[in-house]
Design a protein around this motif. Structure first.
Motif, PDB file in Angstrom:
ATOM      1  N   ILE A  20       9.184  -4.784   2.538  1.00 12.68           N
ATOM      2  CA  ILE A  20       7.956  -5.187   3.253  1.00 12.68           C
ATOM      3  C   ILE A  20       8.194  -4.743   4.689  1.00 12.68           C
ATOM      4  N   SER A  21       9.073  -5.036   5.405  1.00 13.27           N
ATOM      5  CA  SER A  21       9.232  -4.483   6.829  1.00 13.27           C
ATOM      6  C   SER A  21       8.961  -3.043   6.933  1.00 13.27           C
ATOM      7  N   MET A  22       9.439  -2.198   6.080  1.00 11.20           N
ATOM      8  CA  MET A  22       9.309  -0.773   6.135  1.00 11.20           C
ATOM      9  C   MET A  22       7.787  -0.523   6.023  1.00 11.20           C
ATOM     10  N   TYR A  23       7.106  -0.970   5.064  1.00 14.29           N
ATOM     11  CA  TYR A  23       5.732  -0.657   4.902  1.00 14.29           C
ATOM     12  C   TYR A  23       5.074  -1.201   6.085  1.00 14.29           C
ATOM     13  N   VAL A  24       5.317  -2.286   6.667  1.00 11.00           N
ATOM     14  CA  VAL A  24       4.632  -2.910   7.872  1.00 11.00           C
ATOM     15  C   VAL A  24       4.979  -1.814   8.988  1.00 11.00           C
ATOM     16  N   LYS A  25       6.024  -1.450   9.007  1.00  9.47           N
ATOM     17  CA  LYS A  25       6.443  -0.485  10.231  1.00  9.47           C
ATOM     18  C   LYS A  25       5.583   0.927  10.167  1.00  9.47           C
ATOM     19  N   CYS A  26       5.298   1.122   8.826  1.00  4.21           N
ATOM     20  CA  CYS A  26       4.764   2.433   8.429  1.00  4.21           C
ATOM     21  C   CYS A  26       3.080   2.223   8.626  1.00  4.21           C
ATOM     22  N   GLY A  27       2.584   1.288   8.740  1.00  3.94           N
ATOM     23  CA  GLY A  27       1.307   0.879   8.945  1.00  3.94           C
ATOM     24  C   GLY A  27       0.630   0.663   7.266  1.00  3.94           C
ATOM     25  N   ILE A  29       0.149  -1.712   5.353  1.00 10.77           N
ATOM     26  CA  ILE A  29       0.105  -3.219   4.842  1.00 10.77           C
ATOM     27  C   ILE A  29      -0.120  -3.369   3.446  1.00 10.77           C
ATOM     28  N   LYS A  30      -0.967  -2.827   2.756  1.00 14.22           N
ATOM     29  CA  LYS A  30      -1.260  -2.721   1.223  1.00 14.22           C
ATOM     30  C   LYS A  30       0.123  -2.659   0.438  1.00 14.22           C
ATOM     31  N   VAL A  35       4.536  -5.691  -2.569  1.00 12.35           N
ATOM     32  CA  VAL A  35       5.858  -6.162  -2.686  1.00 12.35           C
ATOM     33  C   VAL A  35       5.864  -7.488  -2.717  1.00 12.35           C
ATOM     34  N   PHE A  36       5.413  -8.017  -1.635  1.00 11.32           N
ATOM     35  CA  PHE A  36       5.210  -9.555  -1.328  1.00 11.32           C
ATOM     36  C   PHE A  36       4.844 -10.319  -2.430  1.00 11.32           C
ATOM     37  N   GLY A  53       3.082  -8.591   9.977  1.00 10.10           N
ATOM     38  CA  GLY A  53       2.347  -7.374   9.813  1.00 10.10           C
ATOM     39  C   GLY A  53       1.006  -7.625   9.701  1.00 10.10           C
ATOM     40  N   TYR A  54       0.428  -8.373   9.352  1.00 15.48           N
ATOM     41  CA  TYR A  54      -0.933  -8.701   9.289  1.00 15.48           C
ATOM     42  C   TYR A  54      -1.658  -8.876  10.599  1.00 15.48           C
ATOM     43  N   THR A  55      -0.860  -9.564  11.627  1.00 17.47           N
ATOM     44  CA  THR A  55      -1.195  -9.758  12.691  1.00 17.47           C
ATOM     45  C   THR A  55      -1.239  -8.455  13.632  1.00 17.47           C
ATOM     46  N   GLN A  56      -0.318  -7.920  13.349  1.00 17.82           N
ATOM     47  CA  GLN A  56       0.118  -6.628  14.240  1.00 17.82           C
ATOM     48  C   GLN A  56      -0.842  -5.599  14.044  1.00 17.82           C
TER      49      GLN A  56
END
Length: 124
Positions: A20-27, A29-30, A35-36, A53-56
């Motif tokens: 989840i963290s990796m995907y958020v950092k890569c933008g 979010i989908k 994964v979540f 991630g959603y907020t960012q």
């Protein structure tokens, strides 16, 4: 990600949180949300990572929805989750929601956290 699935390491909460963290950092979010959503168990890190991630990435309404789902699932937010949803409130000009979250921060004892306090000042 595919290699982790093939290896049978999912549903490991630690690995899922890392994905989840990796995907958020890569933008992506989908993919983070996919994964979540497939996690049989979620901890505070799972929730906080997807909420922040959603907020960012500007999906602030979804961030707030997830925050409330987190609480319904009996997971206690940490200071990072509170900061993320306060920032979402600022982005959405939702002072009333922010006040409710502020009350929750006080009840949960996070008001002394410097970053939470700074974010509250930004909100007000």
């Amino acid at each position: 990600h595919a290699q982790v699935v093939k290896s049978g390491f999912l549903p490991n909460v630690f690995l899922a949180n890392t994905l989840i963290s990796m995907y958020v950092k890569c933008g992506a979010i989908k993919y983070a949300r996919q994964v979540f959503d497939t996690m049989p168990e979620r901890d505070v890190i799972s929730w906080t990572t997807i909420i922040s991630g959603y907020t960012q990435h500007g999906y602030c309404k979804e961030s707030l929805k997830l925050f409330y789902q987190m609480q319904l699932g009996c997971v206690k937010p940490d200071n990072v989750a509170f900061v993320s949803v306060l920032k979402a409130c600022v982005s959405l000009f939702e002072l009333e929601w922010g006040k409710q979250i502020h009350a929750h921060i006080i009840k949960s004892g996070h008001e002394s956290d410097i970053i939470v306090g700074s974010t509250l000042v930004d909100m007000y």
